[in-house]
Design an enzyme around this catalytic site. Structure first.
Site, short mmCIF file in Angstrom:
data_model
loop_
_atom_site.label_atom_id
_atom_site.label_comp_id
_atom_site.label_asym_id
_atom_site.label_seq_id
_atom_site.Cartn_x
_atom_site.Cartn_y
_atom_site.Cartn_z
CG HIS A 274 6.04 6.23 -4.44
ND1 HIS A 274 6.44 5.40 -3.42
CD2 HIS A 274 7.13 6.99 -4.73
CE1 HIS A 274 7.70 5.64 -3.10
NE2 HIS A 274 8.15 6.62 -3.88
CG ASP B 37 -3.63 1.30 -4.44
OD1 ASP B 37 -2.80 2.22 -4.39
OD2 ASP B 37 -4.19 0.82 -3.43
O1 F6P Z 1 0.73 6.67 -2.58
C1 F6P Z 1 1.13 7.97 -2.75
C2 F6P Z 1 1.24 8.73 -1.45
O2 F6P Z 1 1.73 10.01 -1.71
C3 F6P Z 1 2.13 8.05 -0.44
O3 F6P Z 1 3.47 8.32 -0.66
C4 F6P Z 1 1.58 8.59 0.85
O4 F6P Z 1 1.85 7.76 1.92
C5 F6P Z 1 0.10 8.66 0.57
O5 F6P Z 1 -0.02 8.84 -0.82
C6 F6P Z 1 -0.60 9.74 1.39
O6 F6P Z 1 -0.23 10.95 0.90
P1 F6P Z 1 -0.28 12.37 1.63
O7 F6P Z 1 1.12 12.79 1.77
O8 F6P Z 1 -1.05 13.22 0.67
O9 F6P Z 1 -0.96 12.19 2.94
#
Ligand code: F6P
Length: 496
Positions: free
Chosen positions: A174, A386
């Site tokens: 992602h 991003d």
């Molecule tokens: O964008 C990557 C990501 O891991 C998303 O999947 C997630 O919503 C965001 O970052 C926040 O991540 P965390 O699980 O560390 O709060």
């Protein structure tokens, strides 16, 4: 539908698609996740049967009480199993905060100087990835299609193969994949690439990410041969094929567009507008993260106010910052830096009846967030880097009057799809962003409508269901030439 496309699914992500909320000692409540990924995958999981495996977000030491019972029940209600992976406080610190968020996160977002390459972090990353693999192996059967998500779990395929799992393994990253010269800094670069080659399909967000992955493979693993052009290319590794493709993640367009007109959302919009009459409302919404470029953005707004006094009293920047990863020191420092800057800028420009920056540091409810989107004339989305940025897509989708403007960083993955309607900016170029703000504030309605219609058209066509379908389609195609039109492919999700 062939037997292959009817495979059952195991979805694996660091976090489960459920939020665990503590009611009191030993008593928990679960809230359903509402993100795009859950929305898209839930119907597929229900149709094919399967499970979602992940971390409930609370340390194993605290997760006694009614939690496992709740998970079983949630699985029954959802129509697919929920399998929790328990992580201790130590694992959370070294694997999640440490290797995932102090090594891979900064490095892959091209902030190598922030990466803390501690061997103890790497050891924890390996052992937690192994733990996920063991749990997956104990729940998987040969007809399972196993789809693993994101940077926290890059090594899982390697451990699964070591455990003898032969199923089809797919992975979607992602976040961005960095260019070769940045990736090379990773002390465990070979181990990571070797593990990634154990997947059958490797999905990334953009063509740039795909080119970066392939360049790293070519440089560090010259024995792998690559063929194919276009969105999906194939590597040959010891007689096995590994596909690498770009699949820009998306949102549930119809649901957002529908909810944009909900009574509660319109009430929030009207309340915001009533408090800020005759203003151009500029909106920034981000998780607290140094990749999001919040200080640069605040400086750009300050520059716009300095250069264009006609913006004084006529614009308000609403900056929403959602608390995140509070256990990581860099995030705590960033919060202090942002808050100092907001204070300095407001101190310089505030006058009776006008405060230039409204700063919100908390999560918003879905209705509040949509209300802010509806109230905003301009979305100012300027990450330094991003993977995608779904806020940009959500803002445009809920802009049902087609009169908003999107200012978007060229370093957001979303820029590759939205470049034709957005004002693209280099977020490091403060005066360029300041000029873009002025341009957006003075843009005639005809141009705003023209641009916004284009944006919404792309987001509507390439929605989250399109994303899941195109990922699964390329996983199941026999030959690259079949992509994207495959005889054996039938849509697996539906927007109706
Ligand atoms: O964008 C990557 C990501 O891991 C998303 O999947 C997630 O919503 C965001 O970052 C926040 O991540 P965390 O699980 O560390 O709060």
């Amino acid at each position: 539908m062939t037997s292959k496309t009817a495979q059952r699914l195991l979805i694996v992500s660091n976090r489960l698609p459920l939020r665990v909320v503590k009611e009191r000692e030993g008593t928990w409540r679960l809230e359903r996740g509402s993100g795009g990924l859950v929305t898209a995958l839930a119907p597929v999981l229900r149709n094919r049967g399967g499970a979602w495996i992940g971390w409930p977000g609370v340390p194993a030491e605290k997760s006694s009480g009614n939690l496992s019972e709740l998970m079983d029940k949630a699985g029954k209600d959802l129509g697919y199993r929920i399998v929790p992976v328990a992580l201790s406080r130590r694992e959370q610190r070294l694997f999640y905060e440490g290797f995932s968020n102090e090594v891979i996160w900064p490095l892959f977002h091209e902030f190598p100087s922030l990466a803390q390459f501690k061997p103890s972090y790497w050891d924890a990353y390996r052992s937690v990835n192994r733990k996920y693999a063991e749990i997956i192996a104990s729940h998987s059967q040969s007809d399972h299609f196993i789809w693993i998500h994101d940077y926290q779990l890059m090594l899982v395929a390697q451990s699964l193969r070591d455990l003898g799992v032969q199923s089809h393994l797919a992975f979607f990253l992602h976040i961005p994949f960095p260019p070769l010269d940045v990736f090379l800094k990773l002390p465990w670069r070979l181990e990571v690439l070797r593990a990634l080659l154990q997947y059958d399909l490797l999905g990334v967000q953009t063509a740039r990410d795909r080119r970066n992955v392939i360049e790293c493979f070519r440089a560090l693993m010259p024995d792998v041969t690559w063929r194919g052009r276009g969105r999906v290319v194939v590597g040959q590794v010891n007689g096995r094929a590994v596909r690498v493709g770009d699949f820009p993640i998306a949102i549930d367009y119809r649901s957002f567009a529908r909810r944009a007109n909900a009574k509660e959302v319109l009430a929030v919009r009207d309340m915001i507008r009533a408090k800020l009459p005759d203003r151009k409302i500029i909106l920034g919404v981000d998780r607290l993260d140094y990749t999001k470029g919040i200080p640069h953005r605040l400086e750009a707004y300050r520059e716009a106010l300095r250069r264009h006094p006609d913006l004084h009293g006529r614009t308000t920047l609403v900056q929403v910052v959602v608390p995140s990863r509070t256990g990581v020191p860099q995030y705590r420092r960033l919060r202090a830096r942002i808050e100092r800057l907001v204070g300095t800028i407001n101190g310089e420009f505030t006058r009776p009846g006008w405060v230039p920056i409204h700063y919100i540091f908390r999560s918003l409810s879905p209705e509040e967030l949509l209300g802010y989107y509806r109230a905003a004339d301009i979305a100012l989305i300027t990450p330094l880097k991003d993977g995608m940025n779904l806020i940009a897509k959500e803002y445009c989708t809920t802009n049902v009057d087609n009169d908003g403007v999107l200012i978007l960083s060229e370093f957001a993955g979303a820029a590759s799809q939205l470049q034709n309607g957005a004002i693209l900016v280099n977020p490091f170029h403060i005066t360029e962003v300041a000029d873009a703000i002025y341009f957006a504030c003075t843009m005639p309605i005809s141009e705003r409508k023209r641009r916004m219609k284009k944006l919404r058209q792309v987001i509507r066509k390439q929605d989250i269901f399109w994303w899941v379908d195109s990922f699964l389609r390329s996983a199941f195609s026999k030959h690259l030439s079949e992509f994207p039109q495959l005889e054996e492919y039938m849509p697996l999700t539906s927007t109706s």
